[in-house]
Write a protein that holds these residues in place. Structure first.
Motif, PDB file in Angstrom:
ATOM      1  N   ARG A  13       0.845  -1.202   0.000  1.00 13.46           N
ATOM      2  CA  ARG A  13       0.000   0.000   0.000  1.00 13.46           C
ATOM      3  C   ARG A  13       0.882   1.254   0.000  1.00 13.46           C
ATOM      4  NH1 ARG A  13      -3.966  -0.728   4.290  1.00 13.46           N
ATOM      5  NH2 ARG A  13      -4.829  -2.196   2.805  1.00 13.46           N
ATOM      6  N   ILE A  14       1.945   1.246   0.800  1.00 13.91           N
ATOM      7  CA  ILE A  14       2.884   2.372   0.815  1.00 13.91           C
ATOM      8  C   ILE A  14       3.559   2.513  -0.551  1.00 13.91           C
ATOM      9  CG2 ILE A  14       5.031   3.256   1.822  1.00 13.91           C
ATOM     10  CD1 ILE A  14       4.126   1.878   4.472  1.00 13.91           C
ATOM     11  N   GLU A  15       3.919   1.385  -1.144  1.00 12.44           N
ATOM     12  CA  GLU A  15       4.534   1.387  -2.467  1.00 12.44           C
ATOM     13  C   GLU A  15       3.592   2.000  -3.507  1.00 12.44           C
ATOM     14  OE1 GLU A  15       7.238  -1.894  -4.610  1.00 12.44           O
ATOM     15  OE2 GLU A  15       5.155  -2.516  -4.375  1.00 12.44           O
ATOM     16  N   ARG A  16       2.322   1.627  -3.467  1.00 14.13           N
ATOM     17  CA  ARG A  16       1.341   2.210  -4.397  1.00 14.13           C
ATOM     18  C   ARG A  16       1.157   3.702  -4.130  1.00 14.13           C
ATOM     19  NH1 ARG A  16      -1.191  -2.731  -3.428  1.00 14.13           N
ATOM     20  NH2 ARG A  16      -2.598  -1.785  -1.905  1.00 14.13           N
ATOM     21  N   GLY A  17       1.229   4.112  -2.864  1.00 15.06           N
ATOM     22  CA  GLY A  17       1.129   5.535  -2.523  1.00 15.06           C
ATOM     23  C   GLY A  17       2.287   6.335  -3.103  1.00 15.06           C
ATOM     24  N   LEU A  18       3.503   5.781  -2.973  1.00 10.45           N
ATOM     25  CA  LEU A  18       4.671   6.435  -3.578  1.00 10.45           C
ATOM     26  C   LEU A  18       4.497   6.546  -5.088  1.00 10.45           C
ATOM     27  CD1 LEU A  18       7.773   4.909  -1.757  1.00 10.45           C
ATOM     28  CD2 LEU A  18       7.224   7.322  -1.972  1.00 10.45           C
ATOM     29  N   ASP A  19       4.026   5.472  -5.674  1.00 11.61           N
ATOM     30  CA  ASP A  19       3.796   5.444  -7.111  1.00 11.61           C
ATOM     31  C   ASP A  19       2.769   6.500  -7.514  1.00 11.61           C
ATOM     32  OD1 ASP A  19       4.206   4.018  -9.706  1.00 11.61           O
ATOM     33  OD2 ASP A  19       2.061   3.623  -9.475  1.00 11.61           O
ATOM     34  N   ALA A  20       1.720   6.652  -6.710  1.00 16.44           N
ATOM     35  CA  ALA A  20       0.671   7.632  -7.005  1.00 16.44           C
ATOM     36  C   ALA A  20       1.182   9.059  -6.889  1.00 16.44           C
ATOM     37  CB  ALA A  20      -0.519   7.420  -6.070  1.00 16.44           C
ATOM     38  N   ARG A  75       8.257  -1.378 -11.490  1.00 20.69           N
ATOM     39  CA  ARG A  75       7.493  -2.238 -12.395  1.00 20.69           C
ATOM     40  C   ARG A  75       8.336  -3.354 -13.004  1.00 20.69           C
ATOM     41  NH1 ARG A  75       5.318   2.629 -12.268  1.00 20.69           N
ATOM     42  NH2 ARG A  75       3.122   2.978 -12.691  1.00 20.69           N
ATOM     43  N   GLY A  76       9.613  -3.390 -12.671  1.00 20.54           N
ATOM     44  CA  GLY A  76      10.483  -4.416 -13.229  1.00 20.54           C
ATOM     45  C   GLY A  76      10.779  -4.192 -14.689  1.00 20.54           C
ATOM     46  N   ARG A  77      10.837  -2.934 -15.129  1.00 20.03           N
ATOM     47  CA  ARG A  77      11.018  -2.612 -16.541  1.00 20.03           C
ATOM     48  C   ARG A  77      12.457  -2.292 -16.931  1.00 20.03           C
ATOM     49  NH1 ARG A  77       5.892  -1.079 -18.832  1.00 20.03           N
ATOM     50  NH2 ARG A  77       4.475  -2.543 -17.843  1.00 20.03           N
ATOM     51  N   HIS A  78      13.388  -2.316 -15.989  1.00 24.05           N
ATOM     52  CA  HIS A  78      14.779  -2.108 -16.366  1.00 24.05           C
ATOM     53  C   HIS A  78      15.284  -3.354 -17.078  1.00 24.05           C
ATOM     54  CE1 HIS A  78      15.751   1.769 -14.639  1.00 24.05           C
ATOM     55  NE2 HIS A  78      15.082   1.438 -13.554  1.00 24.05           N
ATOM     56  N   ILE A  79      16.327  -3.189 -17.836  1.00 19.82           N
ATOM     57  CA  ILE A  79      16.873  -4.303 -18.597  1.00 19.82           C
ATOM     58  C   ILE A  79      17.331  -5.399 -17.629  1.00 19.82           C
ATOM     59  CG2 ILE A  79      18.750  -5.013 -20.117  1.00 19.82           C
ATOM     60  CD1 ILE A  79      18.643  -2.201 -21.321  1.00 19.82           C
ATOM     61  N   ALA A  80      16.913  -6.619 -17.918  1.00 22.12           N
ATOM     62  CA  ALA A  80      17.299  -7.760 -17.085  1.00 22.12           C
ATOM     63  C   ALA A  80      17.377  -8.996 -17.965  1.00 22.12           C
ATOM     64  CB  ALA A  80      16.286  -7.985 -15.970  1.00 22.12           C
ATOM     65  N   VAL A  81      18.330  -9.841 -17.667  1.00 21.73           N
ATOM     66  CA  VAL A  81      18.442 -11.136 -18.320  1.00 21.73           C
ATOM     67  C   VAL A  81      18.077 -12.164 -17.258  1.00 21.73           C
ATOM     68  CG1 VAL A  81      19.963 -12.711 -19.559  1.00 21.73           C
ATOM     69  CG2 VAL A  81      20.253 -10.238 -19.806  1.00 21.73           C
ATOM     70  N   SER A  82      16.857 -12.658 -17.337  1.00 22.74           N
ATOM     71  CA  SER A  82      16.354 -13.493 -16.252  1.00 22.74           C
ATOM     72  C   SER A  82      16.119 -14.950 -16.657  1.00 22.74           C
ATOM     73  CB  SER A  82      15.056 -12.895 -15.708  1.00 22.74           C
ATOM     74  OG  SER A  82      14.089 -12.856 -16.720  1.00 22.74           O
ATOM     75  N   PRO A 142      20.003  11.020  -4.179  1.00 17.95           N
ATOM     76  CA  PRO A 142      19.716  10.214  -2.994  1.00 17.95           C
ATOM     77  C   PRO A 142      18.223   9.938  -2.815  1.00 17.95           C
ATOM     78  CG  PRO A 142      20.446  12.414  -2.350  1.00 17.95           C
ATOM     79  CD  PRO A 142      20.629  12.304  -3.827  1.00 17.95           C
ATOM     80  N   LEU A 143      17.382  10.858  -3.265  1.00 19.86           N
ATOM     81  CA  LEU A 143      15.939  10.637  -3.165  1.00 19.86           C
ATOM     82  C   LEU A 143      15.509   9.429  -3.993  1.00 19.86           C
ATOM     83  CD1 LEU A 143      13.060  11.607  -2.314  1.00 19.86           C
ATOM     84  CD2 LEU A 143      13.076  12.969  -4.417  1.00 19.86           C
ATOM     85  N   ALA A 144      15.910   9.401  -5.250  1.00 15.07           N
ATOM     86  CA  ALA A 144      15.541   8.295  -6.130  1.00 15.07           C
ATOM     87  C   ALA A 144      16.172   6.983  -5.657  1.00 15.07           C
ATOM     88  CB  ALA A 144      15.964   8.600  -7.567  1.00 15.07           C
ATOM     89  N   ALA A 145      17.396   7.040  -5.186  1.00 18.84           N
ATOM     90  CA  ALA A 145      18.046   5.831  -4.677  1.00 18.84           C
ATOM     91  C   ALA A 145      17.310   5.303  -3.439  1.00 18.84           C
ATOM     92  CB  ALA A 145      19.506   6.106  -4.353  1.00 18.84           C
ATOM     93  N   GLY A 146      16.847   6.199  -2.582  1.00 21.48           N
ATOM     94  CA  GLY A 146      16.086   5.785  -1.408  1.00 21.48           C
ATOM     95  C   GLY A 146      14.771   5.131  -1.800  1.00 21.48           C
ATOM     96  N   ILE A 147      14.100   5.695  -2.786  1.00 24.92           N
ATOM     97  CA  ILE A 147      12.836   5.117  -3.250  1.00 24.92           C
ATOM     98  C   ILE A 147      13.074   3.741  -3.868  1.00 24.92           C
ATOM     99  CG2 ILE A 147      10.949   5.399  -4.914  1.00 24.92           C
ATOM    100  CD1 ILE A 147      11.252   8.468  -4.422  1.00 24.92           C
ATOM    101  N   MET A 148      14.122   3.624  -4.682  1.00 27.51           N
ATOM    102  CA  MET A 148      14.431   2.318  -5.284  1.00 27.51           C
ATOM    103  C   MET A 148      14.831   1.297  -4.234  1.00 27.51           C
ATOM    104  SD  MET A 148      16.201   2.875  -8.977  1.00 27.51           S
ATOM    105  CE  MET A 148      16.497   4.584  -9.347  1.00 27.51           C
TER     106      MET A 148
END
Length: 174
Positions: A13-20, A75-82, A142-148
């Motif tokens: 819920r907190i994650e969705r709030g940040l996203d919103a 959203r898991g949209r960064h480049i990844a080889v999974s 640092p803000l974006a790094a903290g969110i990630m």
């Protein structure tokens, strides 16, 4: 683990709030960037160039890039080889994902520290046109790094509770 599911629900819920919050900020930043660049082009063609537009466009682009990067990460949209991890049996896949997320958290914490130090070092500097403290420009790192890091921690809890993170499976537009 009966306590884990309500905790996970709260974290999501907190994650969705940040996203919103971040999504409209990125949208507004993009709209402002388009407006500023349009003003820059029109003023150069019809009048004399407006001096501050290039600087504002640069700062907006930096902030948009970092904040949109957090949305892509969530959203898991960064480049990844999974494919190698996906081929593993569930217990090994879970361990591999937890290890990868722990590395991401460690990297983001390092980026928070480095970004904060860089903000402090550049705090005396003012931007050329707007005379804005560069602390505000560099604060996004640092803000974006903290969110990630937060998103990665929520993903770790999801892996521990559900076996797989759910955010990467969602197909929502940015």
């Amino acid at each position: 683990m009966s306590f884990a599911q309500p905790l996970l629900t709260l974290l999501q819920r907190i994650e969705r709030g940040l996203d919103a919050i971040i999504q409209p900020v990125v949208f507004a930043g993009m709209a402002a960037l388009i407006g500023v660049i349009t003003l820059q082009i029109v003023s150069r063609v019809l009048f004399s160039a407006v001096g501050w537009t290039e600087e504002v466009a640069r700062f907006l682009l930096v902030w948009i890039t970092f904040l949109a990067g957090t949305l892509a990460f969530q959203r898991g949209r960064h480049i990844a080889v999974s494919f190698a991890v996906d081929a593993l049996p569930l217990p090994m896949r879970k361990l591999a994902r937890l290890t990868a997320l722990a590395i991401v958290v460690a990297f983001m914490i390092t980026l928070i520290v480095i970004g904060y130090r860089y903000m402090q070092v550049q705090s005396f500097q003012k931007s050329a046109s707007l005379r804005l403290s560069m602390t505000y420009v560099y604060a996004v790192m640092p803000l974006a790094a903290g969110i990630m890091a937060w998103y990665a921690l929520v993903d770790m809890v999801e892996v521990l509770v559900n076996g797989e993170p759910t955010a990467a499976d969602q197909e929502e537009p940015l």
